[in-house]
Design a protein around this motif. Structure first.
Motif, PDB file in Angstrom:
ATOM      1  N   LYS A 169      23.743  35.658  29.341  1.00  0.00           N
ATOM      2  CA  LYS A 169      22.391  35.346  29.748  1.00  0.00           C
ATOM      3  C   LYS A 169      21.529  36.274  29.419  1.00  0.00           C
ATOM      4  O   LYS A 169      20.228  35.689  28.992  1.00  0.00           O
ATOM      5  N   LYS A 199      35.570  37.860  25.956  1.00  0.00           N
ATOM      6  CA  LYS A 199      35.484  37.423  27.505  1.00  0.00           C
ATOM      7  C   LYS A 199      36.648  37.856  28.167  1.00  0.00           C
ATOM      8  O   LYS A 199      36.674  38.248  29.402  1.00  0.00           O
ATOM      9  N   GLU A 223      35.203  24.202  32.429  1.00  0.00           N
ATOM     10  CA  GLU A 223      34.270  23.702  33.631  1.00  0.00           C
ATOM     11  C   GLU A 223      34.586  22.457  33.874  1.00  0.00           C
ATOM     12  O   GLU A 223      34.439  22.114  35.235  1.00  0.00           O
ATOM     13  N   GLU A 281      32.686  37.349  34.676  1.00  0.00           N
ATOM     14  CA  GLU A 281      31.371  37.730  35.057  1.00  0.00           C
ATOM     15  C   GLU A 281      30.706  38.522  34.196  1.00  0.00           C
ATOM     16  O   GLU A 281      29.426  38.248  34.174  1.00  0.00           O
ATOM     17  N   GLU A 319      22.823  26.609  33.866  1.00  0.00           N
ATOM     18  CA  GLU A 319      23.519  27.523  34.969  1.00  0.00           C
ATOM     19  C   GLU A 319      24.029  28.918  34.394  1.00  0.00           C
ATOM     20  O   GLU A 319      23.723  29.700  35.019  1.00  0.00           O
ATOM     21  N   LYS A 320      24.701  28.830  33.379  1.00  0.00           N
ATOM     22  CA  LYS A 320      25.446  30.252  32.812  1.00  0.00           C
ATOM     23  C   LYS A 320      24.330  30.976  31.941  1.00  0.00           C
ATOM     24  O   LYS A 320      24.410  32.247  32.073  1.00  0.00           O
ATOM     25  N   PHE A 327      25.696  22.666  32.934  1.00  0.00           N
ATOM     26  CA  PHE A 327      26.534  23.898  32.862  1.00  0.00           C
ATOM     27  C   PHE A 327      25.945  24.920  31.931  1.00  0.00           C
ATOM     28  O   PHE A 327      25.965  26.125  32.327  1.00  0.00           O
ATOM     29  N   TRP A 364      29.399  36.495  31.040  1.00  0.00           N
ATOM     30  CA  TRP A 364      28.370  35.416  31.317  1.00  0.00           C
ATOM     31  C   TRP A 364      27.099  36.118  31.502  1.00  0.00           C
ATOM     32  O   TRP A 364      26.308  35.937  30.792  1.00  0.00           O
TER      33      TRP A 364
END
Length: 507
Positions: free
Chosen positions: A456, A443, A385, A449, A300-301, A297, A452
């Motif tokens: 990243k 958030k 998730e 979107e 990926e994020k 998880f 995150w």
């Protein structure tokens, strides 16, 4: 005498001023790169290199260590000396032992026993060097070493490490030897000085830059080794075995060793090789399943963690969990009690900290929210998730509701330094509870979107470096339609305004 308070006050002020200038620069349409003076040091280049030869002295409950360090002066100035942290020396005296009063007796089941370093030899470039310990509890060491900016020096330390019989981060018990933060490590040089961090029972005091490690550990062949980096056993000979431990881009090198371990392995879908060392296999398998899901998880994020191997180790540690680079040290209580849910939470949180504390470094004494609050909220998002939104809300409310309902003493805020907290429970309430609420508000305001994407960017832009609030704000604002500085600062200082509301449920 080291004026630690003055230095920390100046650094804290510089970080706050930098954040304010960042806000003003963005409001005026200036680019973020216009204020680089307040950003932390970039990924060190060249990196320092540690080489250690460690012999385990089982009967003496000690280690004999010969440590060589290639140190590069990246400070931007000529140095007359280099400062080192000697974290293990905090265990020398009962009055300095890093346990809250109520825990002190229980953490020393056989009564207080001292631990720490006994330095035998210090050399610089092969020559005997002048050195002295400093600080209230001898946790800092100054080594004379005239060194021009950009030059390198070879330090050699020979010393004995005595491990106390206690259940702390550093110690020995029936279950294991916790060999953590045991060696001299250079203090981080920032804003014109070496940053000498206090070590207390509250929060995480450790602060260092990434380096490469090459270690050998000579130990009885009845022990298995869980460590940062890649631990490879040699052949058994005369009842002993030499382990080789290699690690790149580590902020520290830690080990937990035990005669009671059974090794369990699992390949993560994200490419990280997972290991568990425990007194049995059922809890180890549950821990590895949680770590596998968490790495999948978060990778990926957030992007790659920088790890190729991650180890979960059962331990006699008195708290639930201790996260180290590539290593999660989990209380034997969670393994033995069969508390699968608590075990999962602690493993996932330790995985999240691989990004927030170790991939990207920060001063966890001065700005603990940057690593601790973020990791706690990421752990909650893992539940969303994995188990769905309703479960996420249950976990979120369990974490934050009580913290928002309580009136906080002493004007504590989520961005308070660790030394301002009077207890670990107070720290957990503000940094973990209210801190998770800050990230949840962020958030919600940004949208998932954008949130995150900003995280990243933050990890990709700062991997291997050391950051402050200004770097996090820069990641939030990059590519955004409007800036998030004011919102972030308002939440850090004022999330407690929810106390004035009647909260039954929080989303």
């Amino acid at each position: 005498m080291i004026d630690k308070k003055s230095r920390r006050d100046k650094r804290g002020l510089a970080i706050r001023v930098g954040a304010i200038f960042l806000v003003l620069a963005l409001l005026l349409g200036m680019v973020i790169s216009a204020i680089p003076a307040f950003a932390g040091p970039a990924r060190p280049d060249p990196k320092d290199k540690f080489e250690m030869e460690i012999q385990m002295l089982e009967d003496e409950q000690a280690l004999h260590v010969v440590q060589r360090l290639t140190y590069h002066n990246r400070t931007g100035t000529d140095l007359e000396s280099v400062m080192f942290n000697l974290y293990a020396n905090i265990y020398r005296r009962q009055e300095s032992a890093p346990f809250e009063g109520a825990n002190l007796e229980s953490c020393y089941p056989d009564g207080f026993a001292p631990g720490g370093l006994d330095m035998q030899r210090v050399e610089v470039n092969g020559q005997t060097a002048e050195w002295a310990v400093q600080g209230d509890y001898e946790i800092f060491m100054r080594v004379e070493c005239p060194l021009e900016d950009g030059a390198s020096a070879e330090f050699t330390f020979e010393y004995y490490v005595l491990l106390p019989a206690c259940t702390g981060r550093f110690g020995v018990g029936d279950m294991d030897w916790r060999i953590t933060n045991f060696y001299p490590v250079p203090a981080v040089y920032l804003l014109g000085d070496f940053q000498l961090e206090p070590y207390s029972a509250i929060g995480e005091p450790f602060f260092s830059e990434i380096a490469d490690y090459s270690v050998t550990l000579d130990a009885p062949d009845t022990y298995l080794v869980a460590s940062s980096g890649l631990a490879t056993p040699g052949e058994s000979e005369n009842g002993r075995r030499t382990w080789t431990i290699e690690g790149q881009d580590l902020r520290e090198l830690d080990m937990v060793i035990s005669r009671k371990y059974t090794e369990t392995t699992r390949q993560s879908g994200s490419g990280v090789q997972l290991y568990a060392y425990g007194n049995g296999t059922s809890a180890s398998n549950r821990a590895l399943e949680a770590a596998d899901r968490a790495f999948g998880f978060f990778t990926e994020k957030l992007g790659e963690s920088g790890l190729t191997r991650f180890t979960v180790a059962e331990s006699g540690y008195y708290r639930d969990q201790m996260a180290k680079p590539g290593l999660a040290v989990i209380s034997e209580e969670l393994f033995e009690r069969g508390q699968a849910e608590d075990l999962e939470y602690q493993v996932v949180n330790a995985v999240a900290l691989q990004w927030t504390r170790f991939l990207v470094g920060s001063d966890a004494s001065l700005e603990p929210w940057l690593s601790e609050s973020m990791a706690n909220y990421l752990t909650l998002l893992y539940y969303e998730e994995t188990y769905g939104h309703d479960r996420f809300l249950e976990e979120l409310n369990e974490q934050v509701l009580d913290s928002l309902r309580v009136t906080v003493p002493g004007n504590l805020t989520v961005d308070s330094a660790a030394e301002r907290f009077n207890s670990q429970s107070e720290y957990d309430m503000i940094i973990l509870g209210r801190g998770a609420a800050v990230f949840h508000e962020l958030k919600g305001a940004m949208g998932g979107e954008a949130f995150w994407a900003a995280l990243k960017r933050y990890f990709q832009d700062n991997a291997g470096g050391i950051v402050s609030i200004a770097d996090f704000a820069a990641a939030l604002n990059e590519g955004a339609e409007h800036t998030w500085d004011d919102f972030l600062m308002n939440q850090l200082y004022n999330i407690g305004d929810y106390v004035n509301q009647r909260i039954e449920w929080y989303e």
